[in-house]
Scaffold this motif. Structure first.
Motif, short mmCIF file in Angstrom:
data_model
loop_
_atom_site.label_atom_id
_atom_site.label_comp_id
_atom_site.label_asym_id
_atom_site.label_seq_id
_atom_site.Cartn_x
_atom_site.Cartn_y
_atom_site.Cartn_z
N ARG A 1 1.20 -1.50 -0.02
CA ARG A 1 -0.14 -0.28 0.10
C ARG A 1 0.85 1.32 -0.07
O ARG A 1 0.83 1.72 -0.86
CB ARG A 1 -0.71 0.05 1.51
CG ARG A 1 -1.57 0.71 0.78
CD ARG A 1 -2.50 1.92 -0.15
NE ARG A 1 -3.17 2.83 0.49
CZ ARG A 1 -3.68 3.35 -1.23
NH1 ARG A 1 -3.41 3.29 -1.83
NH2 ARG A 1 -3.86 4.92 -1.47
N ASP B 1 2.81 2.25 -3.36
CA ASP B 1 1.84 1.99 -3.93
C ASP B 1 1.28 3.77 -3.56
O ASP B 1 0.76 4.22 -4.62
CB ASP B 1 0.22 1.81 -4.08
CG ASP B 1 -0.11 0.37 -4.76
OD1 ASP B 1 0.35 0.56 -5.33
OD2 ASP B 1 -0.98 0.23 -4.62
N GLN C 1 -7.33 5.58 -2.79
CA GLN C 1 -6.99 4.34 -3.23
C GLN C 1 -7.63 4.56 -4.87
O GLN C 1 -7.29 3.50 -4.96
CB GLN C 1 -7.06 3.71 -2.37
CG GLN C 1 -8.89 3.64 -2.52
CD GLN C 1 -8.99 2.69 -0.57
OE1 GLN C 1 -8.90 3.24 0.44
NE2 GLN C 1 -10.67 3.27 -0.83
N LEU D 1 -3.32 -3.61 -15.26
CA LEU D 1 -3.00 -2.34 -14.60
C LEU D 1 -3.71 -1.37 -14.69
O LEU D 1 -3.32 -0.21 -13.71
CB LEU D 1 -1.24 -2.10 -15.34
CG LEU D 1 -0.59 -2.99 -15.67
CD1 LEU D 1 0.83 -2.49 -15.92
CD2 LEU D 1 0.37 -3.39 -14.45
N THR D 2 -5.49 -1.42 -15.55
CA THR D 2 -5.86 0.18 -15.29
C THR D 2 -7.31 -0.41 -14.66
O THR D 2 -7.42 -1.31 -14.97
CB THR D 2 -5.55 0.51 -16.17
OG1 THR D 2 -6.46 0.63 -17.30
CG2 THR D 2 -4.54 0.89 -16.87
N ASP D 3 -7.69 0.70 -14.48
CA ASP D 3 -9.69 0.28 -14.63
C ASP D 3 -9.84 1.44 -16.01
O ASP D 3 -10.83 1.88 -15.71
CB ASP D 3 -10.05 0.94 -12.73
CG ASP D 3 -9.78 1.83 -12.74
OD1 ASP D 3 -9.41 2.64 -13.06
OD2 ASP D 3 -10.14 2.37 -11.62
N GLN E 1 1.29 -9.80 3.83
CA GLN E 1 0.27 -8.87 3.18
C GLN E 1 -0.88 -9.67 2.98
O GLN E 1 -2.33 -8.73 3.09
CB GLN E 1 0.97 -8.26 2.06
CG GLN E 1 2.03 -7.65 2.61
CD GLN E 1 1.19 -6.24 2.66
OE1 GLN E 1 1.65 -4.74 1.35
NE2 GLN E 1 2.04 -4.95 3.71
N ILE F 1 -10.28 -1.63 1.44
CA ILE F 1 -9.88 -1.30 -0.10
C ILE F 1 -8.22 -1.22 -0.44
O ILE F 1 -7.92 -1.72 -1.29
CB ILE F 1 -10.77 -0.44 -0.61
CG1 ILE F 1 -12.36 -0.57 -0.47
CG2 ILE F 1 -10.68 -0.29 -1.85
CD1 ILE F 1 -12.95 -2.13 -1.04
N SER F 2 -7.75 -0.35 0.06
CA SER F 2 -6.44 0.21 0.40
C SER F 2 -5.71 -0.68 -0.14
O SER F 2 -4.33 -1.11 -0.28
CB SER F 2 -6.15 1.71 1.46
OG SER F 2 -5.42 0.75 2.32
N MET F 3 -5.68 -1.67 0.70
CA MET F 3 -4.81 -3.10 1.06
C MET F 3 -5.15 -3.92 -0.32
O MET F 3 -4.37 -4.24 -0.89
CB MET F 3 -5.31 -4.14 2.59
CG MET F 3 -4.42 -5.09 2.45
SD MET F 3 -2.48 -3.88 2.96
CE MET F 3 -1.76 -4.94 1.83
N LYS G 1 -6.08 -3.01 -3.04
CA LYS G 1 -5.97 -2.01 -3.54
C LYS G 1 -4.12 -2.23 -4.38
O LYS G 1 -4.04 -2.86 -4.94
CB LYS G 1 -5.61 -0.64 -4.37
CG LYS G 1 -7.20 -0.46 -4.83
CD LYS G 1 -7.27 0.27 -5.87
CE LYS G 1 -9.04 0.50 -5.79
NZ LYS G 1 -9.69 1.23 -7.40
N ALA G 2 -3.61 -2.43 -3.24
CA ALA G 2 -1.64 -2.43 -3.31
C ALA G 2 -1.47 -3.90 -3.69
O ALA G 2 -0.37 -4.36 -4.66
CB ALA G 2 -1.79 -2.37 -1.62
N THR H 1 -2.38 -3.95 -7.54
CA THR H 1 -0.68 -3.80 -8.11
C THR H 1 -0.06 -4.97 -8.49
O THR H 1 0.28 -4.66 -9.36
CB THR H 1 -0.37 -2.19 -7.62
OG1 THR H 1 -1.53 -1.55 -6.72
CG2 THR H 1 0.68 -1.67 -8.18
N ARG H 2 0.22 -5.56 -7.27
CA ARG H 2 0.98 -6.90 -7.37
C ARG H 2 0.77 -7.24 -8.49
O ARG H 2 1.53 -8.82 -9.13
CB ARG H 2 1.69 -6.87 -6.20
CG ARG H 2 2.35 -6.27 -5.29
CD ARG H 2 3.72 -5.10 -5.17
NE ARG H 2 4.17 -5.28 -6.20
CZ ARG H 2 5.34 -4.91 -7.12
NH1 ARG H 2 4.88 -3.42 -6.74
NH2 ARG H 2 5.77 -5.41 -7.81
#
Lengths: 517, 528
Positions: A125, A128, A137, B420-422, B491, B502-504, B506-507, B510-511
């Motif tokens: 996170r 990011d 986010q 990679l994108t939304d 993680q 949500i932030s977790m 999203k992170a 990404t990976r």
């Protein structure tokens, strides 16, 4: 970066730049010329990502808090007499001799206590957050990607093309950099080794003579041919060179930075290079129990420090140092108190480093305050918002307008004066109060002359130091305002010269150095 | 001589090979399931065709039927029928790719595309005819080849496309007659003399055209008729006796009116030519492009015998092929380069990602994906010619034809956009975007908190011959961002405990997104 936008949108794009203004009335082209920032176009930022969360307190040691630090991290504290003092109140880890040398020469800056409000201690996170430059986010673009996107909406559709042949950014390794993620495409192109630049796939499949093997060979070949950026990188690698003897090729970071210098010197127009370094997640065995100056963290810092010193030496020797700036960052610092495993756990703010020849100050920001009590889980509080560091680099290095920069970030930006010392900031006057400036200087091919005129006839020409006119650069009527004249010096032999600005309101002279192109 | 049944080890590698060839994108769970079930059971399951749904109205340009209902049996409006036609075509585009996206553990979708390649027609100017043509292919995907050729011959869409509609006794049109022989049934042999193609001659094309006279279609874009009909008009039919060449056994076809075409097709199917032709095509679709003399002898010929023995029923032949040791031979793994539809839907289906919106937005996304396949060289609705896509007949390149610099760029672009994108956005509702469901995908793997296992699972799902240890290590490095493996575990486990964070999420996305994007750009991923 804005020159590209100009060329894209202008009918002048098809014209060659040298001396075109001799045949045009100045008024007709004054607008576009103001956007023509050759020097900005040439600027390079090298990002070094210290993945895992670097322990800032064992990297840049606040000497005024040493006693308290000792209490909090007794098992990993570096002995005071082994530290490298850099100011009266700060010292570097003993492994960082290279970076200490750079700092003494004014080529390295420490920005203290960089972080963001409400630190997230999750690696992914927080990475990011750092790569997107946003605490939101929902943001999926990178901070550099957004900047590129401003100039090139719609990327990658139509790229590369005749005007923009080179990658906008290069990420060393096999992974594009999240910092360069645009809306649809990622602006970074991966390069593992520029001398083998067509080959970007991490595939290790071989043609073993089977149908599948022949497909693998065929696919790899076409994928490599598709790699148009790779062709350009390869060309630059062939033209490029390294002059420093300081690179240790066993040091992976040094190897990658050596490649970066090679690509820049080869003429690649890439603005951003990203290098990743792993291993900073030092929960245990950060230091050797027997000698805290040794161990994993020491090895990492030495690799980074040696590599940056060699890279900077190379840039100086190549005459590229005023074009290239670097920055390290890490997703977080580590906790103040160490753990029982001779390591440290995820923390908050930490120092980051800038390097290059155009920095402002060795240390920016104040030392962290360390309690004399062991404070489990406490990190270093943030003092400088990392997004403001980004914004300041965009403004003072890439000369992006503050209005455009603000649009890229959600918080209210505070600019810090940390970089750009080689040229005037776009919204500032020179120290001596005059506006006249020729930049960059020394000049490799082109430069910009910023100066102010009344409504008057102006002649700009190059003189030798002995007073002989060498080359006429511009003649004509100008209106009363600040002008930025792009000048082409490609025909001028290397040497020292004077640029003479003749006008009724007062003659001006600027000394400059022309380098071998 | 028969196809020897595979009796080797039945593990995930072998089972995944079967599923990759018979489906657009098997999931990890489907591979596990197929491994547990064993070869015979899973092949039987693959050969069951699930029921099909109907295309629905998704555009307000449709003037007759309301949104969410099907239009396939509805007339056109009296005025401006073209608007409604466009709306119905939009619906078809969404429907076709939704079907592929929703494939169950069945060979159905892969076979339907096989037939769309074999009986390649362009879309009709009446979407109802197009729909019923596709329905014919879907319903008969594992049916009887000879029957299918007969049904296709008088299918309104085909009559329209290859001019059967204007083939009359006074003005015969040879178009369909030629393609029936050359591309749909017995195939063209070597030209051994003037007008002599070994399997048939030019005179057979001429005589065949006469046999096929009299069929007309009506109801195109009609405001009264509920469908496009094919009818036999006796007065347009050539009732003379047709004499076939020696290549077709000097057979004589007497007037049979509306049954005459079927009698003719029965004659065409009397020799092995049709069986040879379709078995080779099946082989190239499911196994490998190269038909060596050994393959001809040991695989194709036995398939032909089996097809003839079962009177052109396809299922026993396909079952035998998929059960054969030849099919599973290591030399036949990864021999096919994915076509664009296989490429895109391996990304979606193997990650278990379906467009999560309801109609009409889901159709919009699906039709956009179809559009992306079209620019990558495979327009489902418009095969480049009546022979289908060259990747399935053009030597020596075959499926390599799906790969060139422009196509590779597009293949890589769609990968990046979906991982990679939304920013893959609905044209109907610009606030709606979609990307691969990265987290649900890894949650379905065997041990997502273990990065080593996670990459092993990815290699199993997406790479027909796996990946080397070196490549896996590099992928794992991307997944963990170079951190020690345990950090990924920490993680991931943290997210599992707090799935609402949500932030977790999203992170982690990404990976996983960066990892999949790299994987999707590998040569290994381009093959099945």
């Amino acid at each position: 970066m804005e020159r590209r936008k100009f060329i894209k949108n202008s009918a002048l794009a098809s014209l060659t730049i040298p001396f075109m203004f001799k045949n045009y009335s100045y008024a007709a082209i004054t607008e576009p010329l103001f956007n023509l920032k050759r020097s900005v176009e040439d600027k390079v930022l090298v990002l070094i990502c210290l993945n895992g969360g670097n322990d800032g307190l064992n990297t840049v040691i606040p000497m005024d808090a040493y006693a308290n630090l000792y209490k909090q991290r007794t098992n990993i504290i570096l002995p005071e007499n082994k530290l490298i003092p850099i100011t009266t109140k700060n010292a570097f880890h003993p492994a960082m001799t290279g970076m200490a040398n750079l700092l003494q020469k004014g080529k390295l800056s420490v920005i203290q206590n960089v972080g963001y409000p409400t630190q997230n201690r999750s690696h992914f996170r927080s990475t990011d957050i750092w790569t997107s430059g946003s605490l939101e986010q929902t943001i999926t673009t990178g901070w550099l990607g957004r900047n590129f996107e401003n100039d090139f909406p719609g990327f990658p559709d139509g790229f590369p093309n005749e005007t923009y042949k080179d990658p906008f950014a290069i990420s060393m390794g096999y992974e594009v950099s999240a910092t360069c993620q645009g809306v649809l495409g990622n602006f970074s192109h991966t390069v593992n080794n520029p001398n083998d630049a067509l080959n970007v796939s991490l595939s290790t499949a071989v043609n073993d003579g089977s149908y599948y093997g022949s497909h693998m060979e065929f696919l790899s070949t076409i994928i490599a041919q598709t790699n148009k950026y790779g062709t350009r990188v390869l060309e630059a690698a062939k033209k490029g060179k390294n002059l420093s003897q300081k690179y240790d090729i066993k040091n992976q970071i040094a190897r990658q930075l050596k490649y970066v210098a090679q690509m820049i010197s080869g003429g690649l127009k890439t603005n951003v290079y990203v290098v990743n370094v792993s291993g900073f997640d030092t929960h245990d065995s950060q230091v050797l129990e027997s000698d805290t100056t040794l161990g994993n963290h020491a090895n990492l810092l030495q690799s980074v420090s040696d590599a940056i010193e060699a890279f900077q030496d190379d840039l100086n020797l190549l005459g590229l140092d005023k074009r290239v700036a670097g920055m390290t960052f890490s997703e977080f610092g580590r906790q103040i108190a160490s753990n029982a495993s001779f390591g440290t756990d995820h923390g908050d703010a930490a120092p980051l480093f800038l390097f290059g020849s155009c920095l402002e100050t060795p240390i920016y920001g104040s030392n962290p305050v360390i309690s004399d009590q062991i404070t489990h889980q406490d990190g270093v509080p943030m003092e400088i918002d990392f997004r403001d560091v980004y914004a300041s680099i965009l403004k003072d290095w890439f000369e992006v307008s503050p209005i455009d920069i603000q649009k890229m970030f959600a918080h209210e930006i505070k600019f810090h004066r940390i970089i750009g010392g080689c040229t005037l900031r776009m919204d500032e006057v020179a120290e001596d109060g005059t506006l006249t400036l020729l930049y960059p200087n020394p000049i490799s091919i082109t430069a910009t002359l910023r100066f102010v005129t009344a409504n008057e006839f102006v002649k700009v020409s190059v003189y030798s130091l002995l007073g002989q006119e060498q080359q006429n650069m511009y003649e004509g009527m100008l209106t009363q305002e600040v002008h930025k004249l792009p000048l082409d010096f490609s025909d001028l032999p290397a040497g020292n010269y004077v640029l003479r600005i003749q006008k009724n309101s007062g003659e001006e002279k600027v000394n400059f150095v022309k380098l071998n192109a | 001589m028969s196809l020897e049944t595979y009796s080797g080890v039945w593990d995930e590698q072998v089972a995944s090979h079967l599923l990759r060839r018979t489906m657009f994108g098997p999931t990890f769970q489907q591979i596990k399931y197929a491994t547990q079930q064993g070869m015979e059971t899973i092949i039987d399951e693959l050969l069951i065709l699930p029921a099909s749904n109907l295309p629905l109205v998704v555009s307000d340009k449709e003037a007759v039927v309301s949104q969410g209902q099907t239009w396939v049996d509805s007339p056109f409006p009296v005025s401006n029928p073209q608007e409604t036609q466009n709306a119905r075509n939009e619906s078809l585009a969404g429907w076709v790719f939704q079907n592929i996206s929703n494939e169950s553990l069945s060979i159905h979708e892969k076979m339907t595309l096989f037939w769309q390649n074999h009986f390649a027609v362009e879309e009709s100017n009446d979407a109802r005819a197009t729909y019923y043509y596709y329905k014919l292919l879907r319903d008969n995907a594992l049916g009887n080849f000879k029957d299918l050729v007969k049904k296709i011959t008088i299918n309104p869409s085909m009559l329209q496309f290859l001019n059967g509609n204007s083939n009359t006794k006074n003005s015969p049109n040879e178009n369909y007659s030629r393609e029936l022989l050359e591309l749909f049934s017995i195939g063209k042999g070597e030209q051994v003399g003037e007008g002599d193609y070994t399997n048939y001659t030019e005179s057979d094309i001429k005589e065949g055209a006469k046999i096929l006279t009299g069929w007309r279609i009506d109801g195109v874009q009609s405001s009264i008729s509920t469908k496009v009909n094919a009818t036999f008009i006796a007065s347009k039919h050539d009732t003379t006796t047709k004499n076939l060449s020696s290549r077709l056994g000097n057979k004589v076809v007497v007037n049979g009116n509306e049954n005459e075409y079927a009698n003719y097709i029965d004659i065409l199917f009397e020799t092995d030519h049709a069986a040879q032709f379709i078995c080779k095509k099946l082989y190239r679709w499911f196994v490998n492009y190269a038909i060596t003399p050994v393959v001809q002898l040991n695989v194709i010929d036995p398939m032909v015998q089996l097809l003839r023995m079962h009177n052109y029923e396809l299922k026993p032949v396909i079952k035998a092929l998929l059960s054969s040791s030849h099919f599973y031979a290591i030399t036949n793994r990864g021999t096919i380069i994915k076509n664009p539809i296989e490429l895109v839907f391996s990304m979606l289906n193997s990650t278990g990602s379906k467009i999560s919106y309801t109609t009409p937005i889901n159709y919009d996304f699906y039709s956009q994906l179809g559009g992306i396949c079209a620019v990558m060289g495979m327009n489902y609705f418009r095969p480049p010619n009546v022979g289908g896509w060259p990747a399935y007949y053009q030597a020596p390149n075959y499926t390599r034809l799906w790969i060139n610099s422009s196509y590779v760029n597009l293949r890589f672009l769609i990968s990046s956009v979906l991982t990679l994108t939304d920013k893959f956005t609905s044209k109907v509702d610009k606030t709606k975007s979609w990307q691969i469901d990265l987290i649900a995908f890894i949650q379905g793997l065997s041990s997502p908190s273990d990065p080593v296992q996670l990459i092993d699972d990815l290699a199993l799902v997406f790479c027909p011959k796996g990946l080397t240890q070196d490549a896996k290590t590099k992928l794992r490095f991307i997944l963990t961002n170079g951190l020690p493996d345990f950090e990924w575990t920490v993680q991931y486990d943290e997210y599992v405990k707090n799935p609402s964070d949500i932030s977790m999420k999203k992170a982690l996305m990404t990976r996983v997104g960066l990892t999949l994007d790299s994987l999707f750009k590998l040569p290994e991923f381009q093959t099945i």
